[in-house]
Design a protein around this motif. Structure first.
Motif, PDB file in Angstrom:
ATOM      1  N   LEU A  15      -9.166 -17.073 -45.198  1.00 57.91           N
ATOM      2  CA  LEU A  15      -7.757 -17.046 -44.798  1.00 57.91           C
ATOM      3  C   LEU A  15      -7.607 -16.445 -43.408  1.00 57.91           C
ATOM      4  CD1 LEU A  15      -4.674 -17.259 -45.579  1.00 57.91           C
ATOM      5  CD2 LEU A  15      -4.865 -14.818 -46.033  1.00 57.91           C
ATOM      6  N   VAL A  16      -8.314 -15.335 -43.158  1.00 53.37           N
ATOM      7  CA  VAL A  16      -8.176 -14.664 -41.864  1.00 53.37           C
ATOM      8  C   VAL A  16      -8.625 -15.597 -40.739  1.00 53.37           C
ATOM      9  CG1 VAL A  16      -9.037 -12.768 -40.459  1.00 53.37           C
ATOM     10  CG2 VAL A  16      -8.312 -12.347 -42.813  1.00 53.37           C
ATOM     11  N   MET A  18      -8.629 -18.879 -40.773  1.00 54.72           N
ATOM     12  CA  MET A  18      -7.622 -19.933 -40.620  1.00 54.72           C
ATOM     13  C   MET A  18      -6.388 -19.423 -39.892  1.00 54.72           C
ATOM     14  SD  MET A  18      -7.610 -22.172 -44.094  1.00 54.72           S
ATOM     15  CE  MET A  18      -5.856 -22.125 -44.157  1.00 54.72           C
ATOM     16  N   ALA A  19      -5.932 -18.249 -40.333  1.00 54.70           N
ATOM     17  CA  ALA A  19      -4.735 -17.676 -39.710  1.00 54.70           C
ATOM     18  C   ALA A  19      -5.004 -17.405 -38.240  1.00 54.70           C
ATOM     19  CB  ALA A  19      -4.323 -16.405 -40.437  1.00 54.70           C
ATOM     20  N   PHE A  21      -6.869 -19.131 -36.248  1.00 53.52           N
ATOM     21  CA  PHE A  21      -6.697 -20.408 -35.545  1.00 53.52           C
ATOM     22  C   PHE A  21      -5.216 -20.745 -35.371  1.00 53.52           C
ATOM     23  CE2 PHE A  21     -11.190 -21.426 -36.393  1.00 53.52           C
ATOM     24  CZ  PHE A  21     -11.521 -21.992 -35.172  1.00 53.52           C
ATOM     25  N   PHE A  22      -4.449 -20.528 -36.464  1.00 58.17           N
ATOM     26  CA  PHE A  22      -3.023 -20.851 -36.369  1.00 58.17           C
ATOM     27  C   PHE A  22      -2.346 -19.998 -35.308  1.00 58.17           C
ATOM     28  CE2 PHE A  22      -3.296 -22.084 -41.080  1.00 58.17           C
ATOM     29  CZ  PHE A  22      -3.638 -23.375 -40.743  1.00 58.17           C
ATOM     30  N   GLY A  23      -2.655 -18.698 -35.331  1.00 54.47           N
ATOM     31  CA  GLY A  23      -2.066 -17.796 -34.345  1.00 54.47           C
ATOM     32  C   GLY A  23      -2.446 -18.212 -32.937  1.00 54.47           C
ATOM     33  N   TRP A  24      -3.717 -18.539 -32.775  1.00 53.01           N
ATOM     34  CA  TRP A  24      -4.223 -18.993 -31.478  1.00 53.01           C
ATOM     35  C   TRP A  24      -3.437 -20.215 -31.022  1.00 53.01           C
ATOM     36  CZ3 TRP A  24     -10.054 -20.778 -30.812  1.00 53.01           C
ATOM     37  CH2 TRP A  24     -10.282 -21.077 -29.461  1.00 53.01           C
ATOM     38  N   SER A  25      -3.268 -21.160 -31.958  1.00 52.24           N
ATOM     39  CA  SER A  25      -2.566 -22.390 -31.622  1.00 52.24           C
ATOM     40  C   SER A  25      -1.121 -22.105 -31.211  1.00 52.24           C
ATOM     41  CB  SER A  25      -2.594 -23.329 -32.816  1.00 52.24           C
ATOM     42  OG  SER A  25      -1.778 -24.443 -32.574  1.00 52.24           O
ATOM     43  N   LEU A  26      -0.457 -21.243 -31.974  1.00 50.04           N
ATOM     44  CA  LEU A  26       0.961 -20.970 -31.688  1.00 50.04           C
ATOM     45  C   LEU A  26       1.117 -20.215 -30.375  1.00 50.04           C
ATOM     46  CD1 LEU A  26       2.287 -19.968 -35.210  1.00 50.04           C
ATOM     47  CD2 LEU A  26       2.864 -22.008 -33.904  1.00 50.04           C
ATOM     48  N   LEU A  27       0.223 -19.238 -30.147  1.00 46.59           N
ATOM     49  CA  LEU A  27       0.385 -18.384 -28.968  1.00 46.59           C
ATOM     50  C   LEU A  27      -0.108 -19.060 -27.699  1.00 46.59           C
ATOM     51  CD1 LEU A  27      -0.584 -14.980 -30.583  1.00 46.59           C
ATOM     52  CD2 LEU A  27       1.693 -15.806 -29.992  1.00 46.59           C
ATOM     53  N   SER A  28      -1.045 -20.000 -27.846  1.00 47.02           N
ATOM     54  CA  SER A  28      -1.577 -20.646 -26.642  1.00 47.02           C
ATOM     55  C   SER A  28      -0.606 -21.695 -26.122  1.00 47.02           C
ATOM     56  CB  SER A  28      -2.918 -21.300 -26.957  1.00 47.02           C
ATOM     57  OG  SER A  28      -2.719 -22.385 -27.836  1.00 47.02           O
ATOM     58  N   ARG A  30      -0.194 -24.571 -27.332  1.00 43.48           N
ATOM     59  CA  ARG A  30      -0.831 -25.879 -27.457  1.00 43.48           C
ATOM     60  C   ARG A  30       0.199 -26.911 -27.911  1.00 43.48           C
ATOM     61  NH1 ARG A  30      -2.282 -28.009 -32.226  1.00 43.48           N
ATOM     62  NH2 ARG A  30      -3.768 -29.723 -32.170  1.00 43.48           N
TER      63      ARG A  30
END
Lengths: 179, 649, 147
Positions: A15-16, A18-19, A21-28, A30
């Protein structure tokens, strides 16, 4: 027992990750709809299209091998985002002396001509691709899209969106380096 | 006034949820009955307040109160009443409110029907339920307030997306959410059990009806969505492996696995920590789906307006709920005592295989859905993962699942022989082989995967019937638990779905033709004549409607009337397909571009067994409800003395 | 690109009669390919299912290549050269997609192997034919069930 404990931590670890990656995606910032370009780094495709202007010869792939960087811009008079980048294209031509080849995509030549007459014509040469056949060769997804071809005829930049200040500086940097 | 009332009710609900999430928990650990009893009152109060808020928003929609921004953005005064109501959840804010509503209703249901639970367990379940509620209510209030006012008040609204103005889709979200959110109860039970440090057959029995109910609704919701896609998207497909569909399929797979593993806990006191994990994962996958659809990390056909700020909020919430649950799991689960032993060849063994395969399926879908995101972030390469990928990876894993599914019910608990089980399946096996061969020879003309899949569908039905007939023969019908009847129905239904998918997916026929009025088309024995194409005016759209009269062997058979609708607000064109079904196949027509002089583009499909997909899914859910009725009898009358041991099924 | 979305009348028609090939064998191949190529301006739609302009152009390009005698593989190559791997709804099997393709089977193998090992270990322990509830267990269960 320890390995057993670690096994129980596995779901949390997954989970960590995956999260993360999601955080990275949202903050970058993208853009999930961005589709990338397969063109960059490859020789420019053929550029053969009838001329938009009366009395000028048809567009020819030789235009891209002039020994200087060339900007290729696909546009249409019906395309609203194209209006947004239009002043920047004019600026590139007039202030920075960049050679720009324009191709009107799925646009009646008379409509494209009328629109350029009204807004100002940023193009060194202009052609039209009424049925979109040329565009497929360029991997085009819609308008506006802009390609920078370097002095050796290699595609260096491909923007699938209207040009903004950021894209403008990228273009200028490469044009200066190339000429 | 009414929007403010709704807003205020939401704020109060949040406050109540905070109380409900804390005090009963404290009470449970201290053994304070008064604090524990507070949980029940709080759950009912919270549900009442959220119902009030939801009612307020519905009222705004019904009366077209255009001073509310949400109504303006998603409604229009000319819309039929039913779509005014469905418009409430046809948008991001309203659908979140629906989530919160169903969540609080499930909490209230636990409070009402949880009489038979020990006080401490019930209090803990209600607290966890409220903790989830806090997340959703805060999300609504801080990022997605549906009651925001607008000034100046516009004259009319922007209208609802025309694709959503359809009876199938109007009720798709509430049913699907009953499934998604129903899994929250399962999650709460799992967390409460970890807090108590006790998972035993009694726990499994309490948690099962909630899981089963959620699973039934999830099944129906997914089927309804797929049916909608089939008749509205206009090219006869029924499942597109879109992220939104995948988001609903993953919790379904996990919940299905959970239903089966919970049986092992209930009957054999084994697989306890695994079952608790599945209970946590099933709801986590629901939340993940919500995150994927609303955060904007993936693009999807059906996604809501996406907003990274909301995405971050849901991500933190997801991390809090799932991460908290899994951390608690990592801490407490190792202390759970492993239960009854069994041989690999046994009912338990078969159910473990079922879980293994179902979880692999869920992992495949998860990986396929998220891989483009991972790869893009790590390498910058863009890839697409679409139907051909899933057909190549998902479907092959279904084969061993279906093979084992048929055998499992014939195996006894603890240890069994595979030989006798297979012997009892010999007729089913023979019939399926014949069916596969007939399909290969008569339909495909050669051995194909479709024919094999057809054989598997027949296998599932026949094996379920064999098991049922075996029971009846042994005179067990009268004492047969409803759960067993439910199982037979659901397992056979899966076979029906498989047959429908094979028929529609592999054996459909398509004809695309430009037709002028009066012209005639021959299509697989049907003679279709385009009588006319007329202009129509609906409540909020204009349309062209084609009338195709169909004859078979010169006799009138039916009339198809596909339409092409242009909605006025917002401007959008929607194809209204026309389908004639005889429950064995669908004759499917859509109307495309054209005019009187050029002719009209008509698309025709013959989809063999197409209705079976949704009939099968409905039957599958029905089996679940049958099983549920059994449980309710047992759970509802807990004080009655009953023999402890269940007859071996 | 933005305006295209506005023009995009979804879901109207995808493959249209006027773009279809007269040779049924070639047309069937074109449809097969069209189902596995992604419309680059749509969301998870194949070009065959999309009414977007560019999807139409790509369908035409596929047919032109087929008429020119290209193999299916050559048509895919043509599209990938222009639109990248993104255009394939079934991602190619290569270094970057190894985990995607093998992830599912890997989960199955590892978990299956772990279960088998556990089962073997357990087999060492004889399983009693019946395990009646102890009096204590029975009492606990009754208490839990509120009997």
């Amino acid at each position: 027992m320890t390995s057993n404990r670690l096994l129980f931590l596995l779901p949390l670890a997954t989970l960590v990750v995956m999260a993360g990656f999601f955080g990275w995606s949202l903050l970058s910032g993208r853009d999930p709809a961005a589709i990338g370009s397969a063109m960059v780094g490859k020789p420019a495709p053929r550029l053969e299209a009838p001329s938009l202007r009366a009395g000028e010869p048809a567009l020819d792939t030789a235009l891209l091998k002039s020994g200087k960087p060339v900007l290729v811009n696909f546009f249409a008079s019906w395309c609203t985002p194209c209006l947004a980048e239009h002043p920047l294209l004019l600026r590139l031509k007039e202030r920075d002396g960049v050679a720009i080849v324009g191709v009107a995509w799925k646009n009646k030549p008379e409509e494209a001509r009328a629109s350029l007459a009204k807004l100002g014509d940023p193009f060194t040469r202009a052609g039209f691709d009424l049925d979109g056949k040329l565009a497929v060769d360029w991997g085009l997804s819609g308008v506006p899209e802009t390609y920078l071809i370097d002095a050796n005829g290699i595609v260096r930049l491909h923007f699938r969106a209207p040009i903004g200040p950021r894209e403008l500086s990228q273009i200028l940097a490469l044009v200066k380096a190339g000429s | 006034m009414i929007p403010e009332l709704g807003h205020f009710a939401l704020i109060l609900a949040l406050a109540v949820a905070v109380v409900q999430a804390t005090l009963p928990l404290v009470g449970a650990s201290r053994g304070d009955v008064r604090l524990m009893m507070l949980g029940r009152t709080a759950a009912l109060t919270q549900a009442f307040l959220v119902v009030l808020a939801f009612g307020a928003l519905t009222q705004c929609y019904v009366t077209s109160d255009f001073s509310v921004a949400n109504v303006v953005a998603n409604s229009h005064s000319a819309k039929p009443l039913i779509y005014k109501i469905s418009g409430v959840w046809g948008n991001h804010e309203g659908s979140m409110l629906l989530w919160a509503l169903i969540l609080s209703l499930f909490g209230a249901a636990v409070a009402i029907f949880g009489d038979n639970l020990p006080d401490s367990l019930r209090s803990r379940v209600l607290s966890v339920q409220a903790a989830i509620g806090i997340g959703f209510l805060a999300f609504l209030l801080f990022t997605s307030n549906p009651f925001e006012r607008l000034s100046p008040v516009p004259l009319d609204g922007n209208g609802l997306n025309p694709l959503l103005q359809d009876p199938g889709l109007a009720f798709h979200p509430p049913i699907l959410y009953l499934g998604y959110v129903g899994l929250s109860v399962t999650f709460s039970f799992a967390i409460a059990a970890l807090l108590e440090g006790r998972v035993d057959p009694a726990w499994a029995r309490w948690v099962r009806p909630w899981t089963l109910a959620a699973w039934c609704f999830l099944t129906l919701g997914i089927a309804l969505g797929s049916w909608w896609a089939y008749y509205i998207l206009g090219w006869g497909g029924f499942w597109f492996w879109d992220p939104v569909e995948n988001a609903s399929l993953m919790p379904w797979l996990a919940a299905t696995a959970l239903l089966h593993s919970a049986i092992v806990v209930e009957k054999r006191d084994a697989l306890k920590s695994w079952t608790v994990l599945l209970a946590i994962l099933a709801f986590s996958l629901s939340l993940l789906g919500t995150f994927l659809v609303r955060s904007g990390v993936l693009t999807s056909v059906h996604a809501f307006a996406q907003d990274p700020a909301r995405g971050l909020f849901i991500l933190c919430f997801l991390l809090g709920v799932t991460g908290g649950g899994l951390a608690l799991y990592a801490w407490r689960a190792p202390t759970l005592q492993p239960g009854g032993l069994f041989q690999p060849i046994s009912r338990e063994g078969a159910l473990i295989l079922n879980n293994l395969l179902l979880c692999t399926l869920a992992a495949t879908v998860l990986l396929g859905t998220l891989y483009p995101l991972f790869l893009d972030l790590v390498t910058g390469n863009k890839v697409s993962v679409g139907p051909p990928f899933f057909n190549a990876t998902f479907v092959p894993i279904c084969a061993p699942l279906f093979a084992a599914l048929a055998v499992g019910p014939f195996l006894g608990w603890k240890r069994a022989e595979i030989g006798p089980a297979l012997l009892r399946l010999r007729i089913a096996f023979a019939v399926s082989i014949v069916a596969a061969i007939v399909a290969a020879v008569a339909i495909d003309g050669r051995a194909t995967l479709a024919a094999l899949a057809f054989g598997f569908g027949v296998w599932l039905i026949m094996a379920s019937l064999s098991e049922f007939v075996g029971r009846v023969r042994r005179g067990r019908l009268s004492t047969m638990p409803r759960a067993a009847i439910g199982m037979t129905i659901s397992h056979a239904a899966l076979g029906v779905v498989v047959l429908g998918c094979v028929g529609t997916g592999a054996w459909n026929t398509e004809l695309i033709r430009t037709v002028k009025a009066g012209e005639r088309i021959s299509f697989l024995g049907y003679e279709l004549t385009l009588d006319k194409v007329e202009a129509l005016r609906g409540a909020n759209y204009i349309a062209d409607r084609a009338t195709l009269s169909v004859t078979v062997g010169g006799k009138p058979y039916t009339t198809l009337t596909p339409e092409r609708r242009m909605f006025i607000t917002p401007r959008r064109q929607v194809a209204e397909t026309s389908i004639h079904t005889n429950l064995l196949r669908d004759l499917y027509a859509t109307l495309g571009e054209g005019d009187a002089t050029q002719g009209w583009v008509i698309r025709l499909y013959l989809n063999p067994l197409a209705p079976w997909i949704w009939l099968g899914a409905a039957m599958c859910a029905f089996g679940g409800f049958v099983s549920l009725s059994d449980r309710r009898l047992r759970i509802g009358a807990p004080r009655r003395t009953r023999p402890m041991a269940q007859p071996a099924e | 690109m933005l305006l295209l979305l506005a023009l995009f009348t979804w879901p109207a028609f995808a493959v249209e009669p006027r773009e279809m090939l007269t040779d049924p064998a070639l047309e069937a191949r074109a449809r097969e390919i069209g189902r596995t190529l992604r419309c680059v301006v749509c969301q998870n739609q194949a070009i065959d299912d999309s009414s977007a302009e560019v999807a139409h152009d790509m369908r035409r390009a596929v047919r032109e290549r087929l008429v020119a005698g290209d193999s299916d593989a050559a048509v895919y190559e043509f599209m990938v050269a222009r639109y990248g791997d993104y255009v394939l709804l079934k991602p190619p099997f290569k270094a970057g997609t190894l985990l995607l393709w093998l992830g599912g089977p890997l989960v199955l193998l590892i978990a299956g192997a772990a279960l088998l090992v556990a089962a073997r270990r357990r087999r060492a322990v004889p399983i009693p034919a019946t395990e009646p509830l102890s009096a204590e267990e029975q009492r606990r269960l009754d208490a839990l069930l509120g009997r």
